[in-house]
Design a protein around this motif. Structure first.
Motif, PDB file in Angstrom:
ATOM      1  N   MET A   1       0.848  -1.201   0.000  1.00 62.96           N
ATOM      2  CA  MET A   1       0.000   0.000   0.000  1.00 62.96           C
ATOM      3  C   MET A   1       0.885   1.253   0.000  1.00 62.96           C
ATOM      4  O   MET A   1       1.941   1.286   0.617  1.00 62.96           O
ATOM      5  CB  MET A   1      -0.899  -0.007   1.238  1.00 62.96           C
ATOM      6  CG  MET A   1      -2.326   0.470   0.930  1.00 62.96           C
ATOM      7  SD  MET A   1      -3.209   0.965   2.406  1.00 62.96           S
ATOM      8  CE  MET A   1      -3.324  -0.580   3.319  1.00 62.96           C
ATOM      9  N   GLU A   2       0.431   2.264  -0.670  1.00 58.55           N
ATOM     10  CA  GLU A   2       1.182   3.528  -0.734  1.00 58.55           C
ATOM     11  C   GLU A   2       1.227   4.167   0.666  1.00 58.55           C
ATOM     12  O   GLU A   2       0.199   4.209   1.354  1.00 58.55           O
ATOM     13  CB  GLU A   2       0.437   4.470  -1.692  1.00 58.55           C
ATOM     14  CG  GLU A   2       1.368   5.405  -2.442  1.00 58.55           C
ATOM     15  CD  GLU A   2       0.791   6.788  -2.524  1.00 58.55           C
ATOM     16  OE1 GLU A   2       1.394   7.684  -1.918  1.00 58.55           O
ATOM     17  OE2 GLU A   2      -0.249   6.939  -3.153  1.00 58.55           O
ATOM     18  N   PRO A   3       2.398   4.629   1.130  1.00 58.07           N
ATOM     19  CA  PRO A   3       2.464   5.153   2.503  1.00 58.07           C
ATOM     20  C   PRO A   3       1.485   6.307   2.741  1.00 58.07           C
ATOM     21  O   PRO A   3       0.888   6.407   3.806  1.00 58.07           O
ATOM     22  CB  PRO A   3       3.918   5.616   2.659  1.00 58.07           C
ATOM     23  CG  PRO A   3       4.511   5.642   1.290  1.00 58.07           C
ATOM     24  CD  PRO A   3       3.706   4.689   0.469  1.00 58.07           C
ATOM     25  N   GLY A   4       1.275   7.145   1.716  1.00 55.61           N
ATOM     26  CA  GLY A   4       0.410   8.315   1.866  1.00 55.61           C
ATOM     27  C   GLY A   4      -0.999   7.958   2.293  1.00 55.61           C
ATOM     28  O   GLY A   4      -1.622   8.651   3.106  1.00 55.61           O
ATOM     29  N   SER A   5      -1.508   6.813   1.783  1.00 59.89           N
ATOM     30  CA  SER A   5      -2.893   6.442   2.070  1.00 59.89           C
ATOM     31  C   SER A   5      -3.060   5.910   3.496  1.00 59.89           C
ATOM     32  O   SER A   5      -4.173   5.787   3.994  1.00 59.89           O
ATOM     33  CB  SER A   5      -3.361   5.403   1.058  1.00 59.89           C
ATOM     34  OG  SER A   5      -2.542   4.258   1.156  1.00 59.89           O
ATOM     35  N   GLN A   6      -1.950   5.557   4.159  1.00 57.14           N
ATOM     36  CA  GLN A   6      -2.048   5.015   5.520  1.00 57.14           C
ATOM     37  C   GLN A   6      -1.907   6.092   6.592  1.00 57.14           C
ATOM     38  O   GLN A   6      -2.093   5.834   7.771  1.00 57.14           O
ATOM     39  CB  GLN A   6      -0.945   3.981   5.735  1.00 57.14           C
ATOM     40  CG  GLN A   6      -1.037   2.792   4.791  1.00 57.14           C
ATOM     41  CD  GLN A   6       0.238   1.960   4.879  1.00 57.14           C
ATOM     42  OE1 GLN A   6       0.593   1.474   5.942  1.00 57.14           O
ATOM     43  NE2 GLN A   6       0.927   1.820   3.773  1.00 57.14           N
ATOM     44  N   ILE A   7      -1.565   7.303   6.178  1.00 58.90           N
ATOM     45  CA  ILE A   7      -1.346   8.365   7.160  1.00 58.90           C
ATOM     46  C   ILE A   7      -2.678   8.846   7.733  1.00 58.90           C
ATOM     47  O   ILE A   7      -3.627   9.085   6.996  1.00 58.90           O
ATOM     48  CB  ILE A   7      -0.576   9.550   6.515  1.00 58.90           C
ATOM     49  CG1 ILE A   7       0.830   9.101   6.106  1.00 58.90           C
ATOM     50  CG2 ILE A   7      -0.501  10.746   7.443  1.00 58.90           C
ATOM     51  CD1 ILE A   7       1.571  10.084   5.240  1.00 58.90           C
ATOM     52  N   ASP A   8      -2.714   8.958   9.073  1.00 58.69           N
ATOM     53  CA  ASP A   8      -3.904   9.465   9.751  1.00 58.69           C
ATOM     54  C   ASP A   8      -3.779  10.991   9.808  1.00 58.69           C
ATOM     55  O   ASP A   8      -2.956  11.522  10.564  1.00 58.69           O
ATOM     56  CB  ASP A   8      -3.951   8.860  11.169  1.00 58.69           C
ATOM     57  CG  ASP A   8      -5.120   9.372  11.990  1.00 58.69           C
ATOM     58  OD1 ASP A   8      -5.856  10.265  11.514  1.00 58.69           O
ATOM     59  OD2 ASP A   8      -5.285   8.873  13.136  1.00 58.69           O
ATOM     60  N   ILE A   9      -4.589  11.681   9.017  1.00 56.96           N
ATOM     61  CA  ILE A   9      -4.419  13.142   8.958  1.00 56.96           C
ATOM     62  C   ILE A   9      -4.866  13.849  10.239  1.00 56.96           C
ATOM     63  O   ILE A   9      -4.590  15.021  10.433  1.00 56.96           O
ATOM     64  CB  ILE A   9      -5.108  13.798   7.720  1.00 56.96           C
ATOM     65  CG1 ILE A   9      -6.574  13.394   7.650  1.00 56.96           C
ATOM     66  CG2 ILE A   9      -4.372  13.500   6.427  1.00 56.96           C
ATOM     67  CD1 ILE A   9      -7.400  14.438   6.947  1.00 56.96           C
ATOM     68  N   PHE A 224       9.022  11.157   2.566  1.00 51.84           N
ATOM     69  CA  PHE A 224       8.450  12.065   3.554  1.00 51.84           C
ATOM     70  C   PHE A 224       7.228  11.398   4.217  1.00 51.84           C
ATOM     71  O   PHE A 224       7.077  11.414   5.441  1.00 51.84           O
ATOM     72  CB  PHE A 224       8.054  13.380   2.872  1.00 51.84           C
ATOM     73  CG  PHE A 224       7.520  14.418   3.815  1.00 51.84           C
ATOM     74  CD1 PHE A 224       8.356  15.014   4.750  1.00 51.84           C
ATOM     75  CD2 PHE A 224       6.185  14.798   3.770  1.00 51.84           C
ATOM     76  CE1 PHE A 224       7.863  15.968   5.630  1.00 51.84           C
ATOM     77  CE2 PHE A 224       5.684  15.747   4.656  1.00 51.84           C
ATOM     78  CZ  PHE A 224       6.522  16.330   5.576  1.00 51.84           C
ATOM     79  N   GLN A 225       6.403  10.775   3.381  1.00 50.97           N
ATOM     80  CA  GLN A 225       5.220  10.092   3.913  1.00 50.97           C
ATOM     81  C   GLN A 225       5.617   8.920   4.804  1.00 50.97           C
ATOM     82  O   GLN A 225       4.994   8.669   5.840  1.00 50.97           O
ATOM     83  CB  GLN A 225       4.336   9.610   2.752  1.00 50.97           C
ATOM     84  CG  GLN A 225       3.714  10.763   1.988  1.00 50.97           C
ATOM     85  CD  GLN A 225       3.032  10.319   0.707  1.00 50.97           C
ATOM     86  OE1 GLN A 225       3.278   9.220   0.214  1.00 50.97           O
ATOM     87  NE2 GLN A 225       2.196  11.177   0.156  1.00 50.97           N
ATOM     88  N   GLU A 226       6.680   8.210   4.416  1.00 51.96           N
ATOM     89  CA  GLU A 226       7.154   7.093   5.241  1.00 51.96           C
ATOM     90  C   GLU A 226       7.598   7.598   6.621  1.00 51.96           C
ATOM     91  O   GLU A 226       7.341   6.949   7.641  1.00 51.96           O
ATOM     92  CB  GLU A 226       8.323   6.373   4.549  1.00 51.96           C
ATOM     93  CG  GLU A 226       7.859   5.375   3.500  1.00 51.96           C
ATOM     94  CD  GLU A 226       8.968   4.933   2.544  1.00 51.96           C
ATOM     95  OE1 GLU A 226       8.633   4.290   1.537  1.00 51.96           O
ATOM     96  OE2 GLU A 226      10.159   5.257   2.792  1.00 51.96           O
ATOM     97  N   ALA A 227       8.249   8.749   6.644  1.00 47.91           N
ATOM     98  CA  ALA A 227       8.697   9.321   7.924  1.00 47.91           C
ATOM     99  C   ALA A 227       7.492   9.698   8.783  1.00 47.91           C
ATOM    100  O   ALA A 227       7.490   9.488  10.000  1.00 47.91           O
ATOM    101  CB  ALA A 227       9.591  10.532   7.677  1.00 47.91           C
ATOM    102  N   LEU A 228       6.441  10.228   8.143  1.00 47.24           N
ATOM    103  CA  LEU A 228       5.220  10.581   8.891  1.00 47.24           C
ATOM    104  C   LEU A 228       4.564   9.326   9.470  1.00 47.24           C
ATOM    105  O   LEU A 228       4.097   9.322  10.616  1.00 47.24           O
ATOM    106  CB  LEU A 228       4.219  11.317   7.987  1.00 47.24           C
ATOM    107  CG  LEU A 228       4.591  12.727   7.545  1.00 47.24           C
ATOM    108  CD1 LEU A 228       3.546  13.273   6.576  1.00 47.24           C
ATOM    109  CD2 LEU A 228       4.730  13.672   8.745  1.00 47.24           C
ATOM    110  N   LEU A 229       4.569   8.253   8.688  1.00 51.33           N
ATOM    111  CA  LEU A 229       3.999   6.980   9.150  1.00 51.33           C
ATOM    112  C   LEU A 229       4.799   6.433  10.325  1.00 51.33           C
ATOM    113  O   LEU A 229       4.231   5.974  11.323  1.00 51.33           O
ATOM    114  CB  LEU A 229       4.036   5.961   8.022  1.00 51.33           C
ATOM    115  CG  LEU A 229       2.756   5.737   7.239  1.00 51.33           C
ATOM    116  CD1 LEU A 229       2.937   4.560   6.290  1.00 51.33           C
ATOM    117  CD2 LEU A 229       1.577   5.477   8.181  1.00 51.33           C
ATOM    118  N   ASP A 230       6.114   6.479  10.198  1.00 50.57           N
ATOM    119  CA  ASP A 230       7.011   6.033  11.267  1.00 50.57           C
ATOM    120  C   ASP A 230       6.667   6.803  12.540  1.00 50.57           C
ATOM    121  O   ASP A 230       6.464   6.228  13.627  1.00 50.57           O
ATOM    122  CB  ASP A 230       8.464   6.301  10.809  1.00 50.57           C
ATOM    123  CG  ASP A 230       9.489   5.679  11.726  1.00 50.57           C
ATOM    124  OD1 ASP A 230       9.126   5.328  12.853  1.00 50.57           O
ATOM    125  OD2 ASP A 230      10.669   5.554  11.319  1.00 50.57           O
TER     126      ASP A 230
END
Ligand code: IPE
Ligand code: IPE
Ligand code: MG
Length: 250
Positions: A1-9, A224-230
């Protein structure tokens, strides 16, 4: 899955700070002079700034030039300064279109006149933008910043407008270059180095640190999105126990 779609805004950091490192090594790996790496690093700046604004980050601080970087060869320092002028002039329009306000931290009075003037112009032109604040750390070092703050506070004591007992953590924060800006919840450093290099020492007291081996010119939206997910997978305990945090959440 694309990291961006897993981020909780709803759980985004308000402020992300980045130590953009690895331009020189990236250029070397491509058999090119260091400046080639810096030029390509600008593309990452553009992409990450856009990605941050789009996802809803309020403050993005980029470490662009440290006080210690004056010790590099004059040709590299000059190239970095002119790249800065060119980039700022070119990007003012994009900043306006994306409603991004530009600010700086660091001792900009010591930058070449042309660089300081281009910055001043961009800061003035974008001051009313409200979507995101982009903060460039230029001729910045945290020890310098804390020393300056100490001097200013000492003056208040000397002229009796403040008593020593009145100095609080808030007083110190208000005298830093970042006064009014929330501390970064997330600090990212690229290039595999795991040090802070005199960046935001006070402000990162409780930041989550993400170190990635990716060289800055290769750093893209996805990283950048991966870092936000982390960041979102970490438990920020602030001295408490994990059990205390889960009982707060119910
Ligand atoms: C970061 O890349 C940019 C600046 C510090 C201005 P470097 O130029 O430090 O690249 P490396 O660390 O030598 O690879
Ligand atoms: C830190 O990178 C400063 C910036 C990214 C502007 P450096 O490449 O200068 O850091 P050190 O010297 O390797 O610690
Ligand atoms: Mg470096």
């Amino acid at each position: 899955m694309e990291p961006g779609s897993q981020i909780d805004i709803n759980r985004l950091p308000r402020h992300v700070a980045i130590i953009m490192d690895g331009n020189g090594r990236w250029a070397k790996a491509h058999g090119k002079p260091r400046v080639f790496g810096h030029r390509n690093g600008v593309k990452s700046v553009r992409e990450v700034t856009e990605a941050a604004a789009e996802i809803g980050i309020q403050y993005l601080t980029l470490y662009a030039f440290s006080t210690e970087n004056w010790n590099r060869p004059a040709t590299e320092v000059n190239a970095l300064m002119s790249l800065l002028v060119q980039t700022i002039r070119k990007e003012i329009r994009t900043l306006q279109e994306n409603q991004i306000r530009l600010q700086t931290i660091g001792d900009c009075s010591r930058l070449p006149k042309k660089t300081a003037a281009a910055l001043e112009e961009a800061i003035e032109a974008t001051r009313h933008n409200e979507r995101m604040t982009l903060i460039l750390a230029l001729n910045y070092s945290a020890k310098w910043e804390i020393t300056e703050a100490t001097r200013k506070i000492a003056k208040h004591i000397a002229d009796a407008s403040m008593l020593p007992e009145q100095i609080t953590e808030q007083t110190i924060a208000e005298h830093l270059n970042t006064a009014g800006i929330p501390d970064p919840e997330l600090l990212i450093r690229t290039s595999g180095e795991t040090r802070i290099s005199n960046f935001l020492l006070w402000q990162i007291a409780y930041s989550e640190l993400v170190f990635t081996p990716v060289m800055w010119p290769d750093f893209r939206r996805q990283h950048f999105q991966e870092a936000l997910l982390d960041y979102q997978h970490r438990e920020r305990r602030f001295g408490k126990t994990s059990d205390q945090l889960s009982s707060q959440n119910v």
